[in-house]
Design an enzyme around this catalytic site. Structure first.
Site, mmCIF file in Angstrom:
data_model
loop_
_atom_site.group_PDB
_atom_site.id
_atom_site.type_symbol
_atom_site.label_atom_id
_atom_site.label_comp_id
_atom_site.label_asym_id
_atom_site.label_seq_id
_atom_site.Cartn_x
_atom_site.Cartn_y
_atom_site.Cartn_z
ATOM 1 N N GLU A 268 35.513 -9.859 5.457
ATOM 2 C CA GLU A 268 34.515 -9.025 4.988
ATOM 3 C C GLU A 268 33.165 -9.458 5.553
ATOM 4 O O GLU A 268 32.637 -10.464 5.121
ATOM 5 C CB GLU A 268 34.562 -8.968 3.351
ATOM 6 C CG GLU A 268 33.602 -7.973 2.723
ATOM 7 C CD GLU A 268 33.942 -6.844 3.124
ATOM 8 O OE1 GLU A 268 33.253 -5.477 2.819
ATOM 9 O OE2 GLU A 268 35.067 -6.192 3.703
ATOM 10 N N GLU A 298 25.485 -2.561 8.675
ATOM 11 C CA GLU A 298 26.278 -3.873 9.403
ATOM 12 C C GLU A 298 26.830 -3.603 10.806
ATOM 13 O O GLU A 298 26.688 -4.503 11.635
ATOM 14 C CB GLU A 298 27.140 -4.413 8.411
ATOM 15 C CG GLU A 298 26.207 -5.169 6.946
ATOM 16 C CD GLU A 298 27.203 -5.359 5.951
ATOM 17 O OE1 GLU A 298 26.538 -5.805 5.005
ATOM 18 O OE2 GLU A 298 28.401 -4.814 5.876
ATOM 19 N N ASP A 441 32.593 -4.531 -1.703
ATOM 20 C CA ASP A 441 33.848 -5.510 -1.740
ATOM 21 C C ASP A 441 35.118 -4.719 -2.495
ATOM 22 O O ASP A 441 36.238 -5.085 -2.006
ATOM 23 C CB ASP A 441 33.592 -6.686 -2.527
ATOM 24 C CG ASP A 441 32.041 -7.473 -2.162
ATOM 25 O OD1 ASP A 441 31.989 -7.364 -0.936
ATOM 26 O OD2 ASP A 441 31.411 -8.078 -3.021
#
Length: 461
Positions: A268, A298, A441
């Site tokens: 992750e 990201e 998450d």
């Protein structure tokens, strides 16, 4: 289908490491922001926003980056490097909630609460306050070496008195919040959060030397591993160690986990401000893992580190689906990934090679479970039992859902996609979330574990 897929995923045993911390959460109101701007002056805040500090050394750095995040409505995380600022934050804010933070901690609590068969969590620092934030469930374990033997305890029984404690401060903001920056009135466009993440020398990402010989055994006991926290590595430390030292150990950890059994490993990814460190993490770890999860900003950071600056700029500036798809194709090819998962406010996407054992409809079901779990978490703040998935099932897809599908089909027509399996679904978007912390998450955990469950059913795991 979602409920049945969760039932299958709950049969899995998962290992997760490395980062845990205490999240001290503030629910921001317009008057709080106004008070900060008035304390430093609108001109000073504007000037510092233009300078765009990459880390927080003094209070004005914090105020500038916070106001910038509120203007764009995008979630952001900025490292706090000055330990002396603890007292400034504590004097300026009353924390509404203190709870488990850090990807490994959030994932461990989520999987344990969903009643997975076995959840093993490892973090190199386990202070008592941190240990008490793990849910008190019988399926949650922490590996401990005693008298040269590997044993498993509940994290609450495994804490160490002198371990350091990491506190991240999270400022949750709501769409519609207004305040003034001089003559300019700012209205926050989207709900999100601004994270001030502690980056101190005392907190390091590694596996303790006495535990490392047992990693092959832990890998053998697991169906999958979810690793995170590499954004906490510093380029250099005062004791002479550096990022290369910790990344070499991180690579060895992954290879040890896979030594006895080719256990699937998901990384992750989280924002890394330093381009140099970002590059090191990508080139060292991505080629060793099977799956990577990240958000839209990201992937732009990753592409920039790989040298695709123009494409990264387009993703940052225009957030077009076709650019994200193109970036995803580059990433799974250059890093030889089995699966890439990208989550944004409005959609979640999988990119895999055409020979992936799962069909596109199965991949779609996996993403469906992921967004439903995230909607449950956003609605409730925490998920405490598997039945609560029904809460997320009643949350509608976001209003841009049809537009997302249309743009995705356009992107597939424009780009060469025959060599890939590409799947996208709109997110179930909670209008007034109780909390946005841990949603990425939750998406990645739901996606990866349901992917493993379907592989296992096909005999591919």
């Amino acid at each position: 289908m979602v409920r049945e897929l969760l039932e299958k995923a709950r049969e899995l045993s998962i290992y997760t490491a490395y980062n845990t911390n205490v999240d001290a959460i503030v629910y921001l109101k317009g008057e709080m922001v106004q008070r900060l701007i008035d304390e430093f002056g609108a001109d000073a805040v504007r000037k510092r926003i233009d300078e765009y500090p990459r880390q927080i050394n003094e209070p004005l750095d914090f105020v500038a980056r916070l106001v910038h995040a509120l203007k764009t409505g995008k979630p952001m995380a900025v490292p706090l490097v000055n330990e002396e600022l603890h007292s400034w934050f504590d004097s300026h804010f009353k924390y509404d909630v203190e709870r488990m933070g850090g990807q490994a901690g959030i994932i461990a609590n989520l999987l344990s609460s969903l009643d997975f068969r076995r959840v093993t969590v490892y973090t190199p620092h386990l202070a008592k306050k941190q240990a008490e934030m793990f849910v008190n469930r019988p399926n949650l374990f922490y590996p401990v070496v005693e008298n040269g033997r590997l044993i498993f305890k509940h994290p609450r029984e495994a804490y160490r008195e002198n371990d350091p404690l990491k506190v991240n401060r999270i400022f949750e903001f709501r769409a519609g919040t207004t305040f003034k920056l001089g003559d300019e009135t700012i209205t926050v466009p989207f709900s999100g959060r601004f994270i001030v993440s502690a980056r101190f020398e005392s907190i390091r990402i590694y596996t303790e030397p006495e535990l490392r010989p047992f990693l092959p055994r832990i890998g053998e006991m697991s169906d999958g591993a979810i690793l995170s926290g590499y954004q906490g590595i510093k380029l250099r430390y005062s004791d002479g160690k550096d990022a290369n030292h910790y990344l070499k150990k991180a690579k060895e950890d992954i290879m040890l986990l896979k030594r006895e059994k080719d256990v699937k490993v998901h990384l992750e990814f989280a924002s890394i401000q330093s381009r140099e460190l970002r590059k090191k993490v990508i080139y060292n770890l991505f080629p060793l893992v099977d799956s990577v999860g990240m958000d839209e900003s990201e992937i732009a950071y990753v592409l920039s580190a790989l040298g695709y600056d123009r494409l990264a700029d387009r993703i940052f500036t225009y957030t077009r689906i076709e650019d994200t798809v193109l970036g995803g194709k580059i990433l799974i090819d250059e890093m030889n990934l089995e699966l890439l998962q990208i989550h944004t406010i409005y959609y979640i996407m999988y990119i895999a090679h055409a020979d992936n054992p799962l069909g596109e409809e199965e991949l779609r079901q996996s993403l469906e479970l992921a967004t439903t779990l995230a909607a449950s978490r956003a609605s409730l703040g925490e998920i405490t039992s598997p039945d609560q998935i029904s809460v997320g099932m009643s949350v509608p897809y976001n209003e841009r859902g049809e537009y997302v599908k249309l743009r995705f089909e356009e992107a597939k027509r424009k780009l060469r996609t025959k060599e890939y399996k590409l799947v996208i679904i709109p997110t179930r978007l909670v209008q007034n979330p109780v909390s946005t912390v841990g949603l990425g998450d939750t998406i990645s955990t739901g996606a990866f574990t349901s992917y493993l469950a379907m592989l296992k059913e096909k005999g591919e795991l």
